[in-house]
Scaffold this motif. Structure first.
Motif, PDB file in Angstrom:
ATOM      1  N   HIS A 158       0.802  -1.226   0.000  1.00 51.24           N
ATOM      2  CA  HIS A 158       0.000   0.000   0.000  1.00 51.24           C
ATOM      3  C   HIS A 158       0.835   1.277   0.000  1.00 51.24           C
ATOM      4  CE1 HIS A 158       0.891  -0.675   4.278  1.00 51.24           C
ATOM      5  NE2 HIS A 158       0.783   0.639   4.410  1.00 51.24           N
ATOM      6  N   ASP A 190      -8.209  -2.060  -1.562  1.00 47.31           N
ATOM      7  CA  ASP A 190      -9.074  -0.871  -1.518  1.00 47.31           C
ATOM      8  C   ASP A 190      -8.684   0.071  -0.382  1.00 47.31           C
ATOM      9  OD1 ASP A 190     -10.028  -2.111   0.776  1.00 47.31           O
ATOM     10  OD2 ASP A 190     -12.046  -2.448   0.008  1.00 47.31           O
ATOM     11  N   THR A 250       2.526   6.027  -8.521  1.00 45.40           N
ATOM     12  CA  THR A 250       1.792   6.207  -7.269  1.00 45.40           C
ATOM     13  C   THR A 250       1.106   7.567  -7.220  1.00 45.40           C
ATOM     14  OG1 THR A 250       3.724   7.119  -6.132  1.00 45.40           O
ATOM     15  CG2 THR A 250       3.406   4.729  -5.990  1.00 45.40           C
ATOM     16  N   GLY A 277      -4.430   8.076  -2.218  1.00 44.20           N
ATOM     17  CA  GLY A 277      -5.455   7.046  -2.214  1.00 44.20           C
ATOM     18  C   GLY A 277      -5.935   6.756  -0.815  1.00 44.20           C
ATOM     19  N   ARG A 327      -1.141   3.304  -8.079  1.00 49.63           N
ATOM     20  CA  ARG A 327      -2.379   3.600  -8.823  1.00 49.63           C
ATOM     21  C   ARG A 327      -3.055   2.310  -9.269  1.00 49.63           C
ATOM     22  NH1 ARG A 327      -0.294   8.996 -11.763  1.00 49.63           N
ATOM     23  NH2 ARG A 327      -0.596  10.297  -9.925  1.00 49.63           N
TER      24      ARG A 327
END
Length: 191
Positions: free
Chosen positions: A65, A81, A165, A168, A177
């Motif tokens: 992440h 997510d 990146t 997010g 991304r």
């Protein structure tokens, strides 16, 4: 008789090395596989902690992440997510004073500003990051505990590091991304 003794000695030495071998794991990602030796001999608490999460299947389906090219790739705490994974075990003692360095290709425990706060998250160094090494047993000098090294698949690690990146979820930056998923981490061999 001498040849027999030499043969037996060779078998015993090989057996001792096989039983003393550090654990090996494979991190299967959506962009390829990475094999890692865990340094159970020099970072026993960190390696055992990581290995228990592996055996529990905790990492399966999570993502890398946080990706910073020229620094590190971090995973083990968020789904693709960016929801946070719940179920961490208690934090472990920081073993950064073990003499291992945050060098290219090494795995280290991620943590908060509290030196002894590492749980499940880890990162792979994609550069030599000496500023993360242990300097002294103070909050500012403790460093980040190295507990393993990539033995195969460094090209996969670098592919992840070069992923574009941006912001997010709860993160202002450094999120891939296109999600890089940890499909599974599998124990291969060792003690």
């Amino acid at each position: 008789m001498r040849l027999f003794k030499v043969l037996i000695l060779g078998i015993l030495l090989w057996s001792a090395q096989a039983f003393a071998a550090n654990p090996l794991v494979e991190i299967k990602t959506s962009v390829g596989a990475i094999r890692v030796e865990l340094y159970a001999d020099k970072a026993p608490k960190s390696a055992a902690n990581f290995l228990q999460y592996v055996k529990d299947g905790f990492y399966d389906g999570l993502a890398f992440h946080r990706v910073i090219d020229g620094f590190m790739i971090q995973g083990g705490g968020h789904y693709p997510d960016l929801r946070e994974k719940k179920g961490d075990r208690p934090p472990i003692e920081n073993e950064a004073g073990n003499g291992l360095k945050n060098a290219l290709g090494t795995l280290a425990m991620a943590r908060t500003s509290n030196p002894h706060s590492a749980t499940a998250q880890f990162f792979i160094n994609v550069a030599n990051n000496a500023f993360l090494d242990f300097r002294e047993a103070t909050p500012a000098g403790f460093g980040y505990a190295v507990f393993g090294k990539v033995t195969q698949g460094m090209e996969v690690v670098m592919r992840i590091a070069h992923t574009p990146t941006g912001p997010g979820g709860p993160f202002a930056k450094d999120v891939p991304r296109q999600p890089v998923v940890i499909e599974s981490i599998t124990f291969l061999s060792g003690k």
